[in-house]
Design an enzyme around this catalytic site. Structure first.
Site, PDB file in Angstrom:
ATOM      1  N   GLU A  38      10.011   9.146   5.777  1.00  0.00           N
ATOM      2  CA  GLU A  38       8.992  10.193   5.923  1.00  0.00           C
ATOM      3  C   GLU A  38       8.187  10.368   4.628  1.00  0.00           C
ATOM      4  OE1 GLU A  38       7.708  12.072   8.135  1.00  0.00           O
ATOM      5  OE2 GLU A  38       9.113  12.033   9.824  1.00  0.00           O
ATOM      6  N   THR A  48       1.066  -5.508   9.686  1.00  0.00           N
ATOM      7  CA  THR A  48       0.916  -4.483   8.651  1.00  0.00           C
ATOM      8  C   THR A  48      -0.460  -4.535   8.015  1.00  0.00           C
ATOM      9  OG1 THR A  48       1.945  -3.512   6.678  1.00  0.00           O
ATOM     10  CG2 THR A  48       1.736  -5.895   6.689  1.00  0.00           C
ATOM     11  N   THR A  90      -3.461  11.926  -0.895  1.00  0.00           N
ATOM     12  CA  THR A  90      -2.057  11.698  -0.526  1.00  0.00           C
ATOM     13  C   THR A  90      -1.207  11.211  -1.702  1.00  0.00           C
ATOM     14  OG1 THR A  90      -0.608  10.559   1.056  1.00  0.00           O
ATOM     15  CG2 THR A  90      -2.599   9.386   0.443  1.00  0.00           C
ATOM     16  N   ASP A 117       4.814   6.034  -3.783  1.00  0.00           N
ATOM     17  CA  ASP A 117       5.478   5.389  -2.649  1.00  0.00           C
ATOM     18  C   ASP A 117       6.914   5.094  -3.046  1.00  0.00           C
ATOM     19  OD1 ASP A 117       6.336   3.877  -0.487  1.00  0.00           O
ATOM     20  OD2 ASP A 117       4.462   2.733  -0.327  1.00  0.00           O
ATOM     21  N   HIS A 177       8.250  -0.297  10.702  1.00  0.00           N
ATOM     22  CA  HIS A 177       7.546   0.968  10.900  1.00  0.00           C
ATOM     23  C   HIS A 177       8.283   2.106  10.213  1.00  0.00           C
ATOM     24  CE1 HIS A 177       4.515   3.363  13.015  1.00  0.00           C
ATOM     25  NE2 HIS A 177       5.447   4.301  13.050  1.00  0.00           N
ATOM     26  N   CYS A 187      -2.610  11.012   9.999  1.00  0.00           N
ATOM     27  CA  CYS A 187      -2.268   9.644   9.586  1.00  0.00           C
ATOM     28  C   CYS A 187      -2.571   8.717  10.763  1.00  0.00           C
ATOM     29  CB  CYS A 187      -0.800   9.570   9.172  1.00  0.00           C
ATOM     30  SG  CYS A 187       0.335  10.025  10.488  1.00  0.00           S
ATOM     31  N   ARG A 216       9.370   4.263  -0.826  1.00  0.00           N
ATOM     32  CA  ARG A 216      10.114   3.597   0.256  1.00  0.00           C
ATOM     33  C   ARG A 216      10.905   2.395  -0.233  1.00  0.00           C
ATOM     34  NH1 ARG A 216       5.314   3.104   4.539  1.00  0.00           N
ATOM     35  NH2 ARG A 216       4.160   2.943   2.580  1.00  0.00           N
ATOM     36  N   CYS A 241      -0.081   6.546  11.948  1.00  0.00           N
ATOM     37  CA  CYS A 241       1.233   5.973  12.271  1.00  0.00           C
ATOM     38  C   CYS A 241       1.415   5.698  13.761  1.00  0.00           C
ATOM     39  CB  CYS A 241       2.337   6.893  11.785  1.00  0.00           C
ATOM     40  SG  CYS A 241       2.264   7.144  10.003  1.00  0.00           S
TER      41      CYS A 241
END
Ligand SMILES: [Zn+2]
Length: 192
Positions: free
Chosen positions: A90, A147, A112, A124, A48, A62, A126, A64
């Site tokens: 974030e 997911t 986004t 992205d 997460h 969102c 991450r 989340c």
């Protein structure tokens, strides 16, 4: 990447009782691992990404918090599984202030992905290195991943952790997050 287990305790939650462990990254980032039972191969796993606005404040921009709640419910129900709360994620890795700047751009009509790019970031950013190290700490080589995100599956498989099954987490959409969820599906490889 080196990651250290720095603290452990029990954590009763509204979703049931879990054990909580904190893992500290080389740069001092503290990730949380919440688990039920003893994590073992093929158990349910959720990676997460931290979202202060959604997870803490209940933002409707969102999905989340819905995903967080569904994941913890499913893990508790299964009696076994691991929920990893990844800090530093974030806004898909751009940081909290930049995420809010991206929201302001979305208020002006960008989606986004466009907003992150306008701010000079990849859509992205991450990194799942910490997640992989935490999974290895528990000896997991194969997982059932909670997911909707193809990229998370690919990141684990690239690191040698097999995703034997993906378990989607669909929340009801609302007028504030419909566009966001649609963009994730069209532009970010989210499963539909
Ligand atoms: Zn969020």
């Amino acid at each position: 990447m080196k990651i250290d287990l720095t603290a452990s305790s029990h954590l009763p939650t509204r979703f049931g009782a879990f054990r909580l462990q904190v893992f500290t990254d080389v740069d001092g980032t503290e990730h949380l691992a919440l688990f039920a039972g003893t994590p073992s191969d093929n158990c349910l796993v959720r990676l997460h990404s931290e979202c202060a606005t959604g997870d803490i404040l209940g933002s409707l921009r969102c999905d989340c918090r819905d995903q967080l709640e569904m994941a913890l419910e499913k893990i508790h129900e299964a009696g076994q599984g691991l929920f990893i709360y990844l800090r530093g994620h974030e806004g898909r890795g751009i940081g909290l202030a930049n995420k809010i700047k991206a929201y302001a751009l979305q208020d002006q009509g960008q989606d986004t992905v466009e907003a992150n790019v306008t701010l000079g970031f990849a859509p992205d950013q991450r990194d799942y290195g910490a997640a992989v190290e935490i999974l290895k700490h528990y000896g997991l080589k194969q997982v059932q991943l909670l997911t909707n995100n193809r990229r998370k599956i690919d990141a684990l498989e690239a690191a040698g952790i097999r995703v034997s099954k993906h378990v989607p987490l669909w929340a009801a959409t609302n007028p504030h997050n419909e566009g966001y969820i649609d963009t994730k599906q069209r532009k970010l490889g989210h499963l539909t």
